[in-house]
Enzyme design. Sequence first.
Site, mmCIF file in Angstrom:
data_model
loop_
_atom_site.group_PDB
_atom_site.id
_atom_site.type_symbol
_atom_site.label_atom_id
_atom_site.label_comp_id
_atom_site.label_asym_id
_atom_site.label_seq_id
_atom_site.Cartn_x
_atom_site.Cartn_y
_atom_site.Cartn_z
ATOM 1 N N ASP A 52 0.823 -1.210 0.000
ATOM 2 C CA ASP A 52 0.000 0.000 0.000
ATOM 3 C C ASP A 52 0.856 1.259 0.000
ATOM 4 O O ASP A 52 2.072 1.219 0.180
ATOM 5 C CB ASP A 52 -0.905 0.016 1.232
ATOM 6 C CG ASP A 52 -2.037 -0.996 1.148
ATOM 7 O OD1 ASP A 52 -2.382 -1.413 0.032
ATOM 8 O OD2 ASP A 52 -2.565 -1.361 2.220
ATOM 9 N N TYR A 111 6.863 -10.141 6.712
ATOM 10 C CA TYR A 111 6.708 -8.710 6.955
ATOM 11 C C TYR A 111 7.360 -8.327 8.278
ATOM 12 O O TYR A 111 7.434 -9.122 9.216
ATOM 13 C CB TYR A 111 5.230 -8.319 6.996
ATOM 14 C CG TYR A 111 4.597 -8.187 5.627
ATOM 15 C CD1 TYR A 111 4.607 -6.966 4.962
ATOM 16 C CD2 TYR A 111 4.005 -9.281 5.002
ATOM 17 C CE1 TYR A 111 4.038 -6.837 3.700
ATOM 18 C CE2 TYR A 111 3.436 -9.155 3.742
ATOM 19 C CZ TYR A 111 3.462 -7.931 3.102
ATOM 20 O OH TYR A 111 2.908 -7.807 1.843
#
Length: 259
Positions: A52, A111
Site C-alpha cells: 500500500d 513482513y
Amino acid sequence: MPRFALKVEYHGAPFAGWQRQKDQPSVQGAIETALARLEPGPHTIAAAGRTDAGVHALAQVAHCDLSRDWEPFRLSEALNYHLRPDPVAIIDVARVAPDWHARFSAVERRYLFRLLVRRAPATLEAGLVWHIRHDLDVDAIRNAARHLLGRHDFTTFRSAMCQAASPVKTLDQLDIETHETPFGHEIRFKLRARSFLHNQVRSFVGTLERVGAGSWQPGDVKAALDARDRSACGPVAPSHGLYLAGVSYPDDPFAIPGK
C-alpha cells in the site's frame, strides 16, 4: 523472451503504493519506466505482493520479460541508473524459467513492522517507524499475539476492500522483539505466512498496540478474532512502519550456487 527476477528495495513515502496508477507515482511505474529506457516498451512487471501507499520493502520480488538476454549484474546496474532519483533500488537480479512467476511461484511472505517508543519526536527515523509516546507492556502484547497464530478466519483483521477469495489464512509466525537503538526503544513485529489479507498486518499491530497500552486485554484479541467482524478490530497501524521483508520460493532464484 528471457524472464528475470528482480529483488527490489524501496522507501514507500513518495509512492501511492506498488501498483501502477494513472495519475500517481508508484513503484511498479518507476521500474517499468526504467525498463522502457533499456528496451522499447511498454513493459508490465508482476510482484509478489502489492504494498500500500507508504509501505516500504526490504526485499520485494518482481519479474519482467525482456528481448535481450541481459547479464543479471548489468541489468541491475542499468536499472538502478535509470531509477534515480526515485528511492527504489534493484538489489539483485536472476535469470528464471519462462513460467516462473513472482507472485504465483511464491510459497511465503515475510513482513516487519517497526514501532518506536519514546517521548521525543522521531527525527532521523521519521517516516520509517510508527512513533508511540507512551510505554507498552510487551509481555501483554506477546500473550495477545498467540491467539492469532495458526489457521483462522481473519475477517476481523482484513480491509473491507480486500479482494481475497477467502478470509481464511494460516499465520505461521508472529514474533515480537524489543531492541534498544540509538533512536530509542523499538518493538519489532515479525510475521510470516504463505499470503496475507489486505491490511492484515497493520490491523494486527494496531490492535496489539491497544493491548500494550492497557486499553485491551489479551483475551479481547481472541474475542475480536472469533467475532469475524471488521468492526471488532482495533485501530489500523500507519503504513510507514511496515516493510515487506522477504519472499520465499521452492528454489531461491537469488541463491548463490554452492552456498
